[in-house]
Design a protein around this motif. Structure first.
Motif, PDB file in Angstrom:
ATOM      1  N   MET A   1      50.174  31.001  37.081  1.00  0.00           N
ATOM      2  CA  MET A   1      50.373  31.521  38.420  1.00  0.00           C
ATOM      3  C   MET A   1      49.265  32.535  38.735  1.00  0.00           C
ATOM      4  SD  MET A   1      53.775  32.958  40.233  1.00  0.00           S
ATOM      5  CE  MET A   1      54.013  34.579  39.618  1.00  0.00           C
ATOM      6  N   ALA A   2      48.731  32.431  39.922  1.00  0.00           N
ATOM      7  CA  ALA A   2      47.634  33.296  40.349  1.00  0.00           C
ATOM      8  C   ALA A   2      48.151  34.696  40.703  1.00  0.00           C
ATOM      9  CB  ALA A   2      46.925  32.681  41.536  1.00  0.00           C
ATOM     10  N   ILE A   3      47.231  35.639  40.678  1.00  0.00           N
ATOM     11  CA  ILE A   3      47.544  37.037  40.979  1.00  0.00           C
ATOM     12  C   ILE A   3      46.745  37.436  42.206  1.00  0.00           C
ATOM     13  CG2 ILE A   3      47.399  39.403  40.115  1.00  0.00           C
ATOM     14  CD1 ILE A   3      47.306  38.039  37.265  1.00  0.00           C
ATOM     15  N   LYS A   4      47.402  38.020  43.195  1.00  0.00           N
ATOM     16  CA  LYS A   4      46.707  38.483  44.394  1.00  0.00           C
ATOM     17  C   LYS A   4      46.154  39.880  44.128  1.00  0.00           C
ATOM     18  CE  LYS A   4      46.910  38.294  49.319  1.00  0.00           C
ATOM     19  NZ  LYS A   4      47.623  37.797  50.460  1.00  0.00           N
ATOM     20  N   VAL A   5      44.806  39.990  44.151  1.00  0.00           N
ATOM     21  CA  VAL A   5      44.164  41.247  43.776  1.00  0.00           C
ATOM     22  C   VAL A   5      42.780  41.314  44.408  1.00  0.00           C
ATOM     23  CG1 VAL A   5      43.219  40.299  41.618  1.00  0.00           C
ATOM     24  CG2 VAL A   5      43.657  42.740  41.780  1.00  0.00           C
ATOM     25  N   ASN A   6      42.317  42.513  44.639  1.00  0.00           N
ATOM     26  CA  ASN A   6      40.959  42.761  45.112  1.00  0.00           C
ATOM     27  C   ASN A   6      39.986  42.442  43.985  1.00  0.00           C
ATOM     28  OD1 ASN A   6      38.523  44.485  45.450  1.00  0.00           O
ATOM     29  ND2 ASN A   6      39.586  45.183  47.281  1.00  0.00           N
ATOM     30  N   ARG A   7      38.750  42.098  44.320  1.00  0.00           N
ATOM     31  CA  ARG A   7      37.751  41.780  43.298  1.00  0.00           C
ATOM     32  C   ARG A   7      37.337  42.989  42.460  1.00  0.00           C
ATOM     33  NH1 ARG A   7      33.446  37.691  46.228  1.00  0.00           N
ATOM     34  NH2 ARG A   7      34.783  35.844  46.144  1.00  0.00           N
ATOM     35  N   ALA A   8      37.320  44.178  43.044  1.00  0.00           N
ATOM     36  CA  ALA A   8      36.812  45.363  42.335  1.00  0.00           C
ATOM     37  C   ALA A   8      37.578  45.652  41.037  1.00  0.00           C
ATOM     38  CB  ALA A   8      36.805  46.579  43.253  1.00  0.00           C
ATOM     39  N   PRO A   9      38.906  45.657  41.033  1.00  0.00           N
ATOM     40  CA  PRO A   9      39.586  45.909  39.759  1.00  0.00           C
ATOM     41  C   PRO A   9      39.388  44.774  38.749  1.00  0.00           C
ATOM     42  CG  PRO A   9      41.197  45.592  41.514  1.00  0.00           C
ATOM     43  CD  PRO A   9      39.848  45.629  42.156  1.00  0.00           C
ATOM     44  N   VAL A  10      39.168  43.559  39.224  1.00  0.00           N
ATOM     45  CA  VAL A  10      38.909  42.444  38.315  1.00  0.00           C
ATOM     46  C   VAL A  10      37.568  42.679  37.616  1.00  0.00           C
ATOM     47  CG1 VAL A  10      38.504  39.946  38.129  1.00  0.00           C
ATOM     48  CG2 VAL A  10      40.286  40.826  39.661  1.00  0.00           C
ATOM     49  N   LEU A  11      36.550  43.050  38.385  1.00  0.00           N
ATOM     50  CA  LEU A  11      35.253  43.346  37.796  1.00  0.00           C
ATOM     51  C   LEU A  11      35.348  44.554  36.865  1.00  0.00           C
ATOM     52  CD1 LEU A  11      32.242  42.939  37.409  1.00  0.00           C
ATOM     53  CD2 LEU A  11      31.869  44.195  39.563  1.00  0.00           C
ATOM     54  N   THR A  12      36.103  45.555  37.254  1.00  0.00           N
ATOM     55  CA  THR A  12      36.257  46.757  36.428  1.00  0.00           C
ATOM     56  C   THR A  12      36.906  46.416  35.089  1.00  0.00           C
ATOM     57  OG1 THR A  12      36.435  48.115  38.428  1.00  0.00           O
ATOM     58  CG2 THR A  12      37.152  49.118  36.365  1.00  0.00           C
ATOM     59  N   LEU A  13      37.972  45.634  35.115  1.00  0.00           N
ATOM     60  CA  LEU A  13      38.633  45.246  33.871  1.00  0.00           C
ATOM     61  C   LEU A  13      37.702  44.374  33.020  1.00  0.00           C
ATOM     62  CD1 LEU A  13      41.060  45.201  31.986  1.00  0.00           C
ATOM     63  CD2 LEU A  13      41.990  43.300  33.346  1.00  0.00           C
ATOM     64  N   TRP A  14      37.034  43.417  33.646  1.00  0.00           N
ATOM     65  CA  TRP A  14      36.122  42.545  32.901  1.00  0.00           C
ATOM     66  C   TRP A  14      34.997  43.364  32.268  1.00  0.00           C
ATOM     67  CZ3 TRP A  14      35.550  38.597  30.102  1.00  0.00           C
ATOM     68  CH2 TRP A  14      34.319  37.985  29.886  1.00  0.00           C
ATOM     69  N   ALA A  15      34.402  44.279  33.013  1.00  0.00           N
ATOM     70  CA  ALA A  15      33.333  45.115  32.468  1.00  0.00           C
ATOM     71  C   ALA A  15      33.851  45.968  31.309  1.00  0.00           C
ATOM     72  CB  ALA A  15      32.724  45.984  33.562  1.00  0.00           C
ATOM     73  N   PHE A 112      46.812  45.645  38.727  1.00  0.00           N
ATOM     74  CA  PHE A 112      47.384  44.462  38.081  1.00  0.00           C
ATOM     75  C   PHE A 112      48.877  44.568  37.822  1.00  0.00           C
ATOM     76  CE2 PHE A 112      42.880  44.122  37.015  1.00  0.00           C
ATOM     77  CZ  PHE A 112      42.642  42.814  37.384  1.00  0.00           C
ATOM     78  N   GLY A 113      49.411  45.775  37.863  1.00  0.00           N
ATOM     79  CA  GLY A 113      50.840  45.956  37.641  1.00  0.00           C
ATOM     80  C   GLY A 113      51.290  45.353  36.328  1.00  0.00           C
ATOM     81  N   ASP A 114      52.406  44.647  36.362  1.00  0.00           N
ATOM     82  CA  ASP A 114      52.975  44.097  35.131  1.00  0.00           C
ATOM     83  C   ASP A 114      52.218  42.869  34.607  1.00  0.00           C
ATOM     84  OD1 ASP A 114      53.778  42.281  37.058  1.00  0.00           O
ATOM     85  OD2 ASP A 114      55.914  42.398  36.582  1.00  0.00           O
ATOM     86  N   ARG A 115      51.162  42.465  35.293  1.00  0.00           N
ATOM     87  CA  ARG A 115      50.346  41.328  34.837  1.00  0.00           C
ATOM     88  C   ARG A 115      49.098  41.778  34.062  1.00  0.00           C
ATOM     89  NH1 ARG A 115      51.112  36.655  38.066  1.00  0.00           N
ATOM     90  NH2 ARG A 115      50.231  35.576  36.286  1.00  0.00           N
ATOM     91  N   LEU A 116      48.901  43.092  33.918  1.00  0.00           N
ATOM     92  CA  LEU A 116      47.694  43.613  33.274  1.00  0.00           C
ATOM     93  C   LEU A 116      47.497  43.048  31.869  1.00  0.00           C
ATOM     94  CD1 LEU A 116      45.207  45.418  33.102  1.00  0.00           C
ATOM     95  CD2 LEU A 116      46.727  47.315  32.481  1.00  0.00           C
ATOM     96  N   ALA A 117      48.503  43.090  31.044  1.00  0.00           N
ATOM     97  CA  ALA A 117      48.365  42.619  29.658  1.00  0.00           C
ATOM     98  C   ALA A 117      47.966  41.147  29.617  1.00  0.00           C
ATOM     99  CB  ALA A 117      49.656  42.848  28.879  1.00  0.00           C
ATOM    100  N   GLU A 118      48.550  40.360  30.471  1.00  0.00           N
ATOM    101  CA  GLU A 118      48.256  38.926  30.526  1.00  0.00           C
ATOM    102  C   GLU A 118      46.798  38.673  30.944  1.00  0.00           C
ATOM    103  OE1 GLU A 118      50.129  35.082  32.925  1.00  0.00           O
ATOM    104  OE2 GLU A 118      50.683  37.112  33.529  1.00  0.00           O
ATOM    105  N   VAL A 119      46.333  39.401  31.954  1.00  0.00           N
ATOM    106  CA  VAL A 119      44.958  39.232  32.422  1.00  0.00           C
ATOM    107  C   VAL A 119      43.984  39.718  31.355  1.00  0.00           C
ATOM    108  CG1 VAL A 119      43.260  39.889  34.179  1.00  0.00           C
ATOM    109  CG2 VAL A 119      45.628  39.424  34.849  1.00  0.00           C
ATOM    110  N   ARG A 120      44.272  40.873  30.777  1.00  0.00           N
ATOM    111  CA  ARG A 120      43.387  41.425  29.736  1.00  0.00           C
ATOM    112  C   ARG A 120      43.291  40.471  28.552  1.00  0.00           C
ATOM    113  NH1 ARG A 120      40.964  45.511  26.829  1.00  0.00           N
ATOM    114  NH2 ARG A 120      40.911  47.345  28.112  1.00  0.00           N
TER     115      ARG A 120
END
Length: 176
Positions: A1-15, A112-120
């Motif tokens: 399932m997809a997560i609705k999120v801004n690109r900036a926190p995605v880039l921040t977590l990836w970096a 990311f809320g409760d999805r942070l661990a899954e995305v990380r």
């Protein structure tokens, strides 16, 4: 399932994940990630015509140049380094002061809320498929492959898109 999120926190977590894979401690990684996301945000602001004079001065290099030993490379960005009062190596906030990690950590957690661990976990698995130096070299292209898609009719700053975890998991074959 997809997560609705801004690109900036995605880039921040990836970096952050990439910086940790390069051997940086978590606090340094978060600070460096903020600098990478800030650079990307400034570039987008320029494209949208909303950049600020202080960003123009920074991009012109008006600040004192850093020596190679005072910088780190992360995802194609050269980041100036400083030490905080406890001696921790952190990114320069642009004013010669350290960019603290705690606000970055809170920002990512909120996004990311409760999805942070899954995305990380998905990002860490992708990062582990590369040798650190190669990951740093191709990491931004990987991000471009999996970053949230923003609908074409959505304009402006801070638009949310859908982050598909399957795109993260399959990103390995997207760079060369």
């Amino acid at each position: 399932m997809a997560i609705k999120v801004n690109r900036a926190p995605v880039l921040t977590l990836w970096a952050t994940v990439v910086a940790e894979r390069l051997g940086h401690p978590p606090e340094t990684a978060l600070s460096l990630a903020k600098a990478v996301a800030g650079t990307a945000a400034r570039a987008k602001a320029k494209r949208l015509g909303i950049d600020e004079e202080s960003d123009k001065a920074r991009d012109r290099g008006d600040a004192a140049p850093a020596t190679p030993k005072d910088t780190a490379q992360l995802l194609g960005r050269k980041i100036r380094l400083v030490h905080d009062k406890d001696g921790m190596v952190l990114a320069d906030d642009g004013n010669g002061k350290s960019a603290p990690a705690k606000p970055v950590e809170a920002y990512i957690a909120k996004a990311f809320g409760d999805r942070l661990a899954e995305v990380r976990k998905a990002m860490e698995a992708l990062a582990a498929r590369f040798e650190p130096e190669e990951l740093n070299r191709v990491g931004f292209r990987l991000y471009e492959h999996f970053r949230p898609e923003v609908p074409p009719d959505v304009k402006g700053w801070g638009a949310k898109g859908l982050l598909d975890l399957e795109k993260i998991r399959s990103a390995r074959g997207q760079v060369g």
